[in-house]
Design a protein around this motif. Structure first.
Motif, PDB file in Angstrom:
ATOM      1  N   THR A  46       0.806  -1.220   0.000  1.00 26.55           N
ATOM      2  CA  THR A  46       0.000   0.000   0.000  1.00 26.55           C
ATOM      3  C   THR A  46       0.843   1.276   0.000  1.00 26.55           C
ATOM      4  OG1 THR A  46      -0.141   0.063   2.413  1.00 26.55           O
ATOM      5  CG2 THR A  46      -1.861  -1.171   1.246  1.00 26.55           C
ATOM      6  N   ALA A  47       2.153   1.137   0.006  1.00 26.98           N
ATOM      7  CA  ALA A  47       3.069   2.284   0.068  1.00 26.98           C
ATOM      8  C   ALA A  47       2.777   3.145   1.296  1.00 26.98           C
ATOM      9  CB  ALA A  47       3.008   3.103  -1.213  1.00 26.98           C
ATOM     10  N   ALA A  48       2.415   2.494   2.390  1.00 29.47           N
ATOM     11  CA  ALA A  48       2.091   3.191   3.634  1.00 29.47           C
ATOM     12  C   ALA A  48       3.367   3.579   4.379  1.00 29.47           C
ATOM     13  CB  ALA A  48       1.231   2.292   4.525  1.00 29.47           C
ATOM     14  N   ALA A  49       3.222   4.494   5.320  1.00 30.15           N
ATOM     15  CA  ALA A  49       4.357   4.919   6.131  1.00 30.15           C
ATOM     16  C   ALA A  49       4.862   3.785   7.018  1.00 30.15           C
ATOM     17  CB  ALA A  49       3.959   6.120   6.990  1.00 30.15           C
ATOM     18  N   GLU A  50       3.938   2.960   7.522  1.00 28.08           N
ATOM     19  CA  GLU A  50       4.300   1.860   8.398  1.00 28.08           C
ATOM     20  C   GLU A  50       3.473   0.620   8.073  1.00 28.08           C
ATOM     21  OE1 GLU A  50       5.281   4.100  12.614  1.00 28.08           O
ATOM     22  OE2 GLU A  50       3.316   3.203  12.350  1.00 28.08           O
ATOM     23  N   GLY A  51       4.039  -0.515   8.375  1.00 27.68           N
ATOM     24  CA  GLY A  51       3.310  -1.776   8.347  1.00 27.68           C
ATOM     25  C   GLY A  51       3.504  -2.438   9.699  1.00 27.68           C
ATOM     26  N   ALA A  52       2.511  -3.172  10.144  1.00 28.88           N
ATOM     27  CA  ALA A  52       2.617  -3.858  11.437  1.00 28.88           C
ATOM     28  C   ALA A  52       1.909  -5.197  11.354  1.00 28.88           C
ATOM     29  CB  ALA A  52       2.006  -3.017  12.552  1.00 28.88           C
ATOM     30  N   ALA A  53       2.325  -6.099  12.221  1.00 33.13           N
ATOM     31  CA  ALA A  53       1.657  -7.398  12.347  1.00 33.13           C
ATOM     32  C   ALA A  53       1.728  -7.828  13.801  1.00 33.13           C
ATOM     33  CB  ALA A  53       2.311  -8.436  11.442  1.00 33.13           C
ATOM     34  N   VAL A  54       0.688  -8.517  14.226  1.00 36.01           N
ATOM     35  CA  VAL A  54       0.627  -9.059  15.587  1.00 36.01           C
ATOM     36  C   VAL A  54       0.209 -10.522  15.516  1.00 36.01           C
ATOM     37  CG1 VAL A  54       0.094  -6.828  16.634  1.00 36.01           C
ATOM     38  CG2 VAL A  54      -1.774  -8.330  15.976  1.00 36.01           C
ATOM     39  N   ARG A  55       0.591 -11.292  16.548  1.00 37.66           N
ATOM     40  CA  ARG A  55       0.176 -12.691  16.667  1.00 37.66           C
ATOM     41  C   ARG A  55      -0.588 -12.820  17.972  1.00 37.66           C
ATOM     42  NH1 ARG A  55       4.776 -14.727  16.491  1.00 37.66           N
ATOM     43  NH2 ARG A  55       5.113 -15.045  18.726  1.00 37.66           N
ATOM     44  N   ASP A  56      -1.795 -13.383  17.893  1.00 37.54           N
ATOM     45  CA  ASP A  56      -2.584 -13.535  19.119  1.00 37.54           C
ATOM     46  C   ASP A  56      -2.199 -14.809  19.862  1.00 37.54           C
ATOM     47  OD1 ASP A  56      -4.046 -15.698  18.014  1.00 37.54           O
ATOM     48  OD2 ASP A  56      -5.838 -14.490  17.647  1.00 37.54           O
ATOM     49  N   THR A  57      -2.795 -15.009  21.009  1.00 39.22           N
ATOM     50  CA  THR A  57      -2.435 -16.150  21.851  1.00 39.22           C
ATOM     51  C   THR A  57      -2.907 -17.483  21.287  1.00 39.22           C
ATOM     52  OG1 THR A  57      -4.387 -15.694  23.207  1.00 39.22           O
ATOM     53  CG2 THR A  57      -2.284 -14.809  23.987  1.00 39.22           C
ATOM     54  N   ASP A  58      -3.715 -17.447  20.224  1.00 35.87           N
ATOM     55  CA  ASP A  58      -4.105 -18.672  19.518  1.00 35.87           C
ATOM     56  C   ASP A  58      -3.237 -18.930  18.298  1.00 35.87           C
ATOM     57  OD1 ASP A  58      -6.220 -19.280  21.263  1.00 35.87           O
ATOM     58  OD2 ASP A  58      -7.597 -17.978  20.155  1.00 35.87           O
ATOM     59  N   GLY A  59      -2.250 -18.043  18.037  1.00 35.90           N
ATOM     60  CA  GLY A  59      -1.343 -18.208  16.908  1.00 35.90           C
ATOM     61  C   GLY A  59      -1.811 -17.554  15.625  1.00 35.90           C
ATOM     62  N   ARG A  60      -2.959 -16.880  15.651  1.00 37.29           N
ATOM     63  CA  ARG A  60      -3.438 -16.186  14.446  1.00 37.29           C
ATOM     64  C   ARG A  60      -2.694 -14.871  14.285  1.00 37.29           C
ATOM     65  NH1 ARG A  60      -9.641 -16.451  16.216  1.00 37.29           N
ATOM     66  NH2 ARG A  60      -8.550 -15.503  17.965  1.00 37.29           N
ATOM     67  N   THR A  61      -2.448 -14.482  13.035  1.00 36.67           N
ATOM     68  CA  THR A  61      -1.738 -13.238  12.760  1.00 36.67           C
ATOM     69  C   THR A  61      -2.666 -12.229  12.091  1.00 36.67           C
ATOM     70  OG1 THR A  61      -0.923 -14.106  10.653  1.00 36.67           O
ATOM     71  CG2 THR A  61       0.523 -14.321  12.567  1.00 36.67           C
ATOM     72  N   TYR A  62      -2.372 -10.966  12.360  1.00 38.22           N
ATOM     73  CA  TYR A  62      -3.135  -9.852  11.804  1.00 38.22           C
ATOM     74  C   TYR A  62      -2.128  -8.809  11.339  1.00 38.22           C
ATOM     75  CZ  TYR A  62      -6.553 -12.166  14.747  1.00 38.22           C
ATOM     76  OH  TYR A  62      -7.344 -13.107  15.340  1.00 38.22           O
ATOM     77  N   ALA A  63      -2.278  -8.336  10.119  1.00 36.08           N
ATOM     78  CA  ALA A  63      -1.375  -7.323   9.578  1.00 36.08           C
ATOM     79  C   ALA A  63      -2.187  -6.105   9.172  1.00 36.08           C
ATOM     80  CB  ALA A  63      -0.626  -7.881   8.374  1.00 36.08           C
ATOM     81  N   LEU A 101      -4.903   6.088  12.307  1.00 41.89           N
ATOM     82  CA  LEU A 101      -4.370   5.024  13.151  1.00 41.89           C
ATOM     83  C   LEU A 101      -2.945   4.725  12.724  1.00 41.89           C
ATOM     84  CD1 LEU A 101      -7.302   2.437  13.042  1.00 41.89           C
ATOM     85  CD2 LEU A 101      -6.726   3.930  14.943  1.00 41.89           C
ATOM     86  N   THR A 102      -2.099   4.423  13.687  1.00 44.22           N
ATOM     87  CA  THR A 102      -0.792   3.887  13.326  1.00 44.22           C
ATOM     88  C   THR A 102      -1.006   2.454  12.842  1.00 44.22           C
ATOM     89  OG1 THR A 102      -0.300   2.917  15.490  1.00 44.22           O
ATOM     90  CG2 THR A 102       0.283   5.259  15.165  1.00 44.22           C
ATOM     91  N   ALA A 103      -0.011   1.916  12.189  1.00 40.53           N
ATOM     92  CA  ALA A 103      -0.128   0.542  11.702  1.00 40.53           C
ATOM     93  C   ALA A 103      -0.344  -0.432  12.859  1.00 40.53           C
ATOM     94  CB  ALA A 103       1.106   0.168  10.894  1.00 40.53           C
ATOM     95  N   LEU A 104       0.366  -0.223  13.965  1.00 45.74           N
ATOM     96  CA  LEU A 104       0.213  -1.136  15.102  1.00 45.74           C
ATOM     97  C   LEU A 104      -1.160  -0.987  15.744  1.00 45.74           C
ATOM     98  CD1 LEU A 104       1.438  -3.381  16.739  1.00 45.74           C
ATOM     99  CD2 LEU A 104       2.621  -1.662  18.125  1.00 45.74           C
ATOM    100  N   GLN A 105      -1.664   0.232  15.851  1.00 44.43           N
ATOM    101  CA  GLN A 105      -3.028   0.413  16.359  1.00 44.43           C
ATOM    102  C   GLN A 105      -4.020  -0.334  15.475  1.00 44.43           C
ATOM    103  OE1 GLN A 105      -3.125   4.724  16.294  1.00 44.43           O
ATOM    104  NE2 GLN A 105      -3.334   4.784  18.528  1.00 44.43           N
ATOM    105  N   LEU A 113      -0.550  -1.755  21.960  1.00 46.69           N
ATOM    106  CA  LEU A 113      -0.038  -3.103  22.203  1.00 46.69           C
ATOM    107  C   LEU A 113      -0.115  -3.445  23.682  1.00 46.69           C
ATOM    108  CD1 LEU A 113       1.343  -5.709  21.247  1.00 46.69           C
ATOM    109  CD2 LEU A 113       3.536  -4.511  21.552  1.00 46.69           C
ATOM    110  N   ARG A 114       0.313  -2.545  24.546  1.00 46.85           N
ATOM    111  CA  ARG A 114       0.354  -2.808  25.985  1.00 46.85           C
ATOM    112  C   ARG A 114      -1.042  -2.971  26.579  1.00 46.85           C
ATOM    113  NH1 ARG A 114       4.558  -4.747  24.801  1.00 46.85           N
ATOM    114  NH2 ARG A 114       6.369  -3.460  24.517  1.00 46.85           N
ATOM    115  N   ASP A 115      -2.054  -2.356  25.965  1.00 45.49           N
ATOM    116  CA  ASP A 115      -3.427  -2.551  26.446  1.00 45.49           C
ATOM    117  C   ASP A 115      -3.817  -4.019  26.415  1.00 45.49           C
ATOM    118  OD1 ASP A 115      -3.867   0.136  26.928  1.00 45.49           O
ATOM    119  OD2 ASP A 115      -4.996   0.469  25.071  1.00 45.49           O
TER     120      ASP A 115
END
Length: 110
Positions: free
Chosen positions: A22-39, A50-54, A88-90
């Protein structure tokens, strides 16, 4: 450069691919406690910013994630901003946060 386990490295790859697509300023990804990922990438609309991590944390929460194991942000900035870290800390006070440059090289882990 910190050595990442394969699952955390996958987060960096997903974040980098999302940012590039997407030519965005940031990219982020998280993994939940079930092993699923979200980008996600930076969202910059007139009515929503929103920031990418938000955005990645929001995607995880809206999909039912109750906790996160790890996160990665790919950015040209030296660090993730306070709003990103707070999101993230929330959900995961102790999850590692990997910060990588646009080339995908991780330079910091919190």
């Amino acid at each position: 450069m910190p050595e990442l386990d394969p699952e955390d490295n996958k987060l960096v790859v997903l974040a980098r691919a999302s940012r590039a697509r997407t030519a965005a300023a940031e990219g982020a990804a998280v993994r939940d406690t079930d092993g699923r990922t979200y980008a996600a990438t930076t969202v910059a609309l007139p009515s929503l910013k929103l920031t990418a991590l938000q955005a990645a944390v929001a995607a995880a929460v809206s999909s039912g994630a109750e906790g996160l194991e790890a996160a990665a942000v790919v950015t040209a900035a030296a660090e993730a901003d306070e709003a990103s870290r707070s999101a993230l800390r929330d959900l995961a006070p102790n999850a590692p946060l990997h910060i990588a440059g646009p080339n995908g090289e991780v330079h910091t882990t919190h």
